[in-house]
Design a protein around this motif. Structure first.
Motif, PDB file in Angstrom:
ATOM      1  N   GLY A  94       0.812  -1.208   0.000  1.00  0.00           N
ATOM      2  CA  GLY A  94       0.000   0.000   0.000  1.00  0.00           C
ATOM      3  C   GLY A  94       0.847   1.260   0.000  1.00  0.00           C
ATOM      4  N   ASN A  95       0.251   2.361   0.437  1.00  0.00           N
ATOM      5  CA  ASN A  95       0.908   3.670   0.364  1.00  0.00           C
ATOM      6  C   ASN A  95       1.432   4.182   1.695  1.00  0.00           C
ATOM      7  OD1 ASN A  95       0.266   3.943  -2.427  1.00  0.00           O
ATOM      8  ND2 ASN A  95      -1.821   4.580  -1.874  1.00  0.00           N
ATOM      9  N   ALA A 125      -7.072   0.819   0.396  1.00  0.00           N
ATOM     10  CA  ALA A 125      -6.748   2.246   0.454  1.00  0.00           C
ATOM     11  C   ALA A 125      -7.001   2.727   1.871  1.00  0.00           C
ATOM     12  CB  ALA A 125      -7.590   3.039  -0.535  1.00  0.00           C
ATOM     13  N   ASP A 186      -3.772  -2.398   1.705  1.00  0.00           N
ATOM     14  CA  ASP A 186      -3.073  -1.338   2.432  1.00  0.00           C
ATOM     15  C   ASP A 186      -3.271  -1.436   3.938  1.00  0.00           C
ATOM     16  OD1 ASP A 186      -1.905   0.954   3.360  1.00  0.00           O
ATOM     17  OD2 ASP A 186      -2.943   2.314   2.002  1.00  0.00           O
TER      18      ASP A 186
END
Length: 224
Positions: A94-95, A125, A186
């Motif tokens: 993920g981020n 997300a 994520d």
């Protein structure tokens, strides 16, 4: 003498059964010890979120985070600020984090059963609703090394109320259970692990009872 021996055997059988029944635990991520990647330790209390976590220990069970250290990758505590401690990870796919695996074992290395746990968040997300494309798996290992069974987890929107996730026989008598991710997942939060230590099979109890009956019969023959 026969009566005394019978009482001792009966007490032993009762203790055997009670000890088996007393092994269940609910891991709530409250009141246990968080070890952070800087080596410091903290106790969870439903009020603080401890980030940059390396491991967490409660009632003889240990959760460990694997992957590159980062403040937002791994935490244990009141992550959602609702007065409810959880274990929270942000996957390397993920981020927001770099976690590659979350692993559950007994501190003493013994076998255990996992019956269920709550999924608080399972999204691809962070902070967003689940898309349904999340690919987080839970694995079971009888010897703590081999990957004996894997099950895909349900997707789950961010935060409470949590969703209970039940498990079956592949998650009984294992030495390790772990979570990992395949694909662009994520944010991952979990709570309320219902676990119990592996106890002797019913056959073992039956064998013990048979031995007790044999001992009583032997004493009766000698006294007859």
């Amino acid at each position: 003498m026969l009566k005394t021996s019978s009482k001792i055997i009966a007490a032993a059988l009762l203790a055997f059964g009670l000890s088996a029944a007393a092994q269940a635990s609910l891991i709530t991520f409250t009141g246990g010890t968080v070890e952070r990647n800087d080596g410091s330790t903290q106790v969870t209390n439903n009020a603080v979120n401890w980030d940059d976590a390396h491991s967490y220990v409660e009632t003889g069970y240990r959760f460990e985070f694997f992957g590159t250290d980062s403040v937002f990758s791994s935490s244990v505590g009141d992550f959602y600020e609702v007065g409810n401690d959880v274990l929270q990870a942000h996957w390397a796919t993920g981020n927001f984090g770099y976690v590659t695996q979350v692993r559950l074992t007994r501190v003493d290395g013994s076998a255990f059963n996992l019956s269920s746990f709550d999924i608080v968040t399972n999204t691809d997300a962070g902070g967003e609703p689940a898309s349904g494309n999340e690919r987080v798996y839970i694995h079971a290992s009888a010897n703590g090394i081999s990957d004996d069974y894997a099950q895909l987890l349900a997707s789950k929107d961010t935060g409470f109320p949590a969703t209970s996730f039940g498990l079956g026989s592949p998650f009984e008598n294992v030495q390790a259970i772990w979570f990992d991710v395949v694909g662009a997942s994520d944010s991952f939060g979990v709570d309320n692990f219902l676990v119990n230590r592996t106890v002797p099979e019913p056959g073992s109890l039956a064998l013990f009872a048979a031995a007790a009956i044999g001992l009583i019969a032997s004493r009766r023959r000698r006294q007859g």
